[in-house]
Each structure stands twice: as structure tokens, then as C-alpha cells.
Design a protein around this motif. Structure first.
Motif, PDB file in Angstrom:
ATOM      1  N   MET A   1      69.934  48.566  65.259  1.00 32.36           N
ATOM      2  CA  MET A   1      70.696  48.663  65.717  1.00 32.36           C
ATOM      3  C   MET A   1      70.771  48.970  67.050  1.00 32.36           C
ATOM      4  SD  MET A   1      72.557  46.763  63.927  1.00 32.36           S
ATOM      5  CE  MET A   1      74.038  45.853  63.939  1.00 32.36           C
ATOM      6  N   TYR A   2      71.317  47.715  67.874  1.00 35.48           N
ATOM      7  CA  TYR A   2      71.193  47.701  69.776  1.00 35.48           C
ATOM      8  C   TYR A   2      72.615  47.620  69.885  1.00 35.48           C
ATOM      9  CZ  TYR A   2      70.815  48.277  74.164  1.00 35.48           C
ATOM     10  OH  TYR A   2      70.651  48.852  75.982  1.00 35.48           O
ATOM     11  N   ASP A   3      73.129  47.879  71.236  1.00 34.09           N
ATOM     12  CA  ASP A   3      74.360  47.160  71.575  1.00 34.09           C
ATOM     13  C   ASP A   3      74.027  47.780  73.008  1.00 34.09           C
ATOM     14  OD1 ASP A   3      76.660  47.338  72.420  1.00 34.09           O
ATOM     15  OD2 ASP A   3      77.601  48.631  71.440  1.00 34.09           O
ATOM     16  N   SER A   4      73.693  46.076  73.446  1.00 32.05           N
ATOM     17  CA  SER A   4      73.726  46.103  75.370  1.00 32.05           C
ATOM     18  C   SER A   4      75.145  46.811  76.304  1.00 32.05           C
ATOM     19  CB  SER A   4      73.361  44.938  75.612  1.00 32.05           C
ATOM     20  OG  SER A   4      73.998  44.478  75.134  1.00 32.05           O
ATOM     21  N   ARG A   5      76.089  47.049  75.779  1.00 29.32           N
ATOM     22  CA  ARG A   5      76.671  46.754  76.500  1.00 29.32           C
ATOM     23  C   ARG A   5      77.093  48.161  76.642  1.00 29.32           C
ATOM     24  NH1 ARG A   5      81.287  45.985  71.282  1.00 29.32           N
ATOM     25  NH2 ARG A   5      79.601  47.110  70.864  1.00 29.32           N
ATOM     26  N   ARG A  20      75.087  42.234  80.353  1.00 29.36           N
ATOM     27  CA  ARG A  20      75.080  41.120  79.948  1.00 29.36           C
ATOM     28  C   ARG A  20      76.127  42.077  78.238  1.00 29.36           C
ATOM     29  NH1 ARG A  20      74.377  35.277  80.795  1.00 29.36           N
ATOM     30  NH2 ARG A  20      75.659  34.915  79.363  1.00 29.36           N
ATOM     31  N   PRO A  21      76.607  41.909  77.860  1.00 24.47           N
ATOM     32  CA  PRO A  21      77.535  42.508  77.055  1.00 24.47           C
ATOM     33  C   PRO A  21      76.923  41.917  75.727  1.00 24.47           C
ATOM     34  CG  PRO A  21      79.628  40.566  77.443  1.00 24.47           C
ATOM     35  CD  PRO A  21      78.122  40.789  78.365  1.00 24.47           C
ATOM     36  N   GLU A  22      76.204  40.562  75.595  1.00 26.08           N
ATOM     37  CA  GLU A  22      74.943  39.932  74.623  1.00 26.08           C
ATOM     38  C   GLU A  22      73.806  40.730  74.904  1.00 26.08           C
ATOM     39  OE1 GLU A  22      77.993  37.286  76.414  1.00 26.08           O
ATOM     40  OE2 GLU A  22      76.597  37.813  77.094  1.00 26.08           O
ATOM     41  N   LEU A  23      72.842  39.935  73.368  1.00 28.47           N
ATOM     42  CA  LEU A  23      71.029  40.189  73.235  1.00 28.47           C
ATOM     43  C   LEU A  23      70.827  38.843  73.397  1.00 28.47           C
ATOM     44  CD1 LEU A  23      71.182  43.158  71.345  1.00 28.47           C
ATOM     45  CD2 LEU A  23      70.230  43.267  73.420  1.00 28.47           C
ATOM     46  N   PHE A  24      69.815  38.157  73.719  1.00 28.44           N
ATOM     47  CA  PHE A  24      69.641  37.271  73.923  1.00 28.44           C
ATOM     48  C   PHE A  24      68.160  36.500  72.848  1.00 28.44           C
ATOM     49  CE2 PHE A  24      72.503  37.416  77.159  1.00 28.44           C
ATOM     50  CZ  PHE A  24      73.259  35.946  77.095  1.00 28.44           C
ATOM     51  N   LEU A  25      67.752  36.222  72.024  1.00 34.17           N
ATOM     52  CA  LEU A  25      66.517  35.963  71.846  1.00 34.17           C
ATOM     53  C   LEU A  25      65.936  35.055  72.161  1.00 34.17           C
ATOM     54  CD1 LEU A  25      67.920  34.613  68.262  1.00 34.17           C
ATOM     55  CD2 LEU A  25      67.542  37.085  69.117  1.00 34.17           C
ATOM     56  N   PRO A  44      76.810  45.072  68.680  1.00 31.51           N
ATOM     57  CA  PRO A  44      75.484  45.093  68.414  1.00 31.51           C
ATOM     58  C   PRO A  44      74.515  44.336  67.611  1.00 31.51           C
ATOM     59  CG  PRO A  44      77.404  47.079  67.089  1.00 31.51           C
ATOM     60  CD  PRO A  44      78.116  45.907  68.321  1.00 31.51           C
ATOM     61  N   TYR A  45      73.134  44.350  68.288  1.00 31.06           N
ATOM     62  CA  TYR A  45      72.959  42.942  67.037  1.00 31.06           C
ATOM     63  C   TYR A  45      71.678  44.214  66.170  1.00 31.06           C
ATOM     64  CZ  TYR A  45      70.127  39.127  66.020  1.00 31.06           C
ATOM     65  OH  TYR A  45      68.902  38.227  65.390  1.00 31.06           O
ATOM     66  N   ASP A  46      71.147  43.904  65.036  1.00 31.45           N
ATOM     67  CA  ASP A  46      69.734  44.377  64.282  1.00 31.45           C
ATOM     68  C   ASP A  46      68.644  43.741  65.556  1.00 31.45           C
ATOM     69  OD1 ASP A  46      67.678  45.037  63.327  1.00 31.45           O
ATOM     70  OD2 ASP A  46      68.967  44.380  61.008  1.00 31.45           O
ATOM     71  N   ILE A  47      67.898  44.391  66.081  1.00 29.63           N
ATOM     72  CA  ILE A  47      66.795  43.861  66.708  1.00 29.63           C
ATOM     73  C   ILE A  47      65.060  43.828  66.273  1.00 29.63           C
ATOM     74  CG2 ILE A  47      67.953  44.690  68.940  1.00 29.63           C
ATOM     75  CD1 ILE A  47      65.795  46.625  68.997  1.00 29.63           C
ATOM     76  N   ASN A  48      66.326  44.752  64.891  1.00 30.04           N
ATOM     77  CA  ASN A  48      64.793  44.143  64.147  1.00 30.04           C
ATOM     78  C   ASN A  48      65.235  43.338  62.764  1.00 30.04           C
ATOM     79  OD1 ASN A  48      61.966  44.720  62.763  1.00 30.04           O
ATOM     80  ND2 ASN A  48      62.369  46.129  61.829  1.00 30.04           N
TER      81      ASN A  48
END
Length: 121
Positions: A1-5, A20-25, A44-48
Motif C-alpha cells: 500500500m502506498y499513500d501519496s498524501r 496531489r492526494p490521488e494516485l494516477f494509473l 492509500p492504494y495497493d500499487i501492486n
């Protein structure tokens, strides 16, 4: 998990620009960030995740894996600039793993900068 915030860039004058608080695909055709909200995922988002693995760019990523991007709204990067990117930490199998700060170098032809180790599962 990664949190760009938690991510920020330190500019040469010492000021800080938060991500930016979001992650972009990445898109399904090209492997670069598009700041279109349909490609955004909340942190946060699972980058895997399977969603990332399914999004394999046809032209630029050798049919390997999709990518996830952190976007910063920064001034134009000049060749004399000395910026440092601070990405914070990731959670891997329940453990927090710190990502060391990285100095950025000038890429005269690019509008974005990819950091390869973070794009690999």
C-alpha cells in the motif's frame, strides 16, 4: 500500500510542494500519467493490485506491468534546479518501508519524471 498524501518535493529555495492526494494509473496505450480523474485512485492504494497489473501499456512498457503515478504541481524544472523528492513510505506485508529521498535530475524533453523502482511490483 502506498499513500501519496505524505509525498512532497523540496525545491532549490527550500519550499515544499505536496503531491496531489490521488494516485494516477497509466493508460492502456501509453505508460505516462494522465491527470484525468477517471485514472485517479484515492490514497492509500495497493500499487501492486490486479487493476494495475491489467493496465499494461501497449507501446511503452514491454508488455510487463501497468504503472501508478504520484503527481506534483510544480514550476518548470530547469537544468540548474536542485530538487529532492520525498515519497514517504510504503506498507509491505504489514511492515512500513521507508523510501529514501531522491535528488531529481533535469530531463529536457520530458513533461514528467518516472521513478522506475516504484513502478515494479
Amino acid at each position: 500500500m502506498y499513500d501519496s498524501r505524505q509525498a512532497y518535493v523540496t525545491l532549490e529555495d527550500g519550499t515544499r510542494v505536496n503531491a496531489r492526494p490521488e494516485l494516477f494509473l497509466g493508460t492502456l496505450t501509453y505508460d505516462f500519467p494522465i491527470p484525468d480523474m477517471k485514472y485517479a485512485r484515492p490514497s492509500p492504494y495497493d500499487i501492486n493490485s490486479d487493476e494495475v497489473h491489467r493496465r499494461i501499456p501497449k507501446l511503452t512498457n514491454n508488455d510487463d506491468y501497468g504503472s501508478v503515478y504520484v503527481i506534483f504541481k510544480t514550476p518548470r524544472f530547469t537544468e540548474n534546479a536542485k530538487w529532492t523528492i520525498h515519497l514517504g513510505e510504503m506498507t509491505v506485508a504489514g511492515q512500513k518501508v521507508a523510501i529514501p529521498p531522491m535528488p531529481l535530475c533535469y530531463h529536457p524533453q520530458k513533461e514528467w519524471i518516472g521513478i522506475e523502482p516504484l513502478m515494479r511490483p
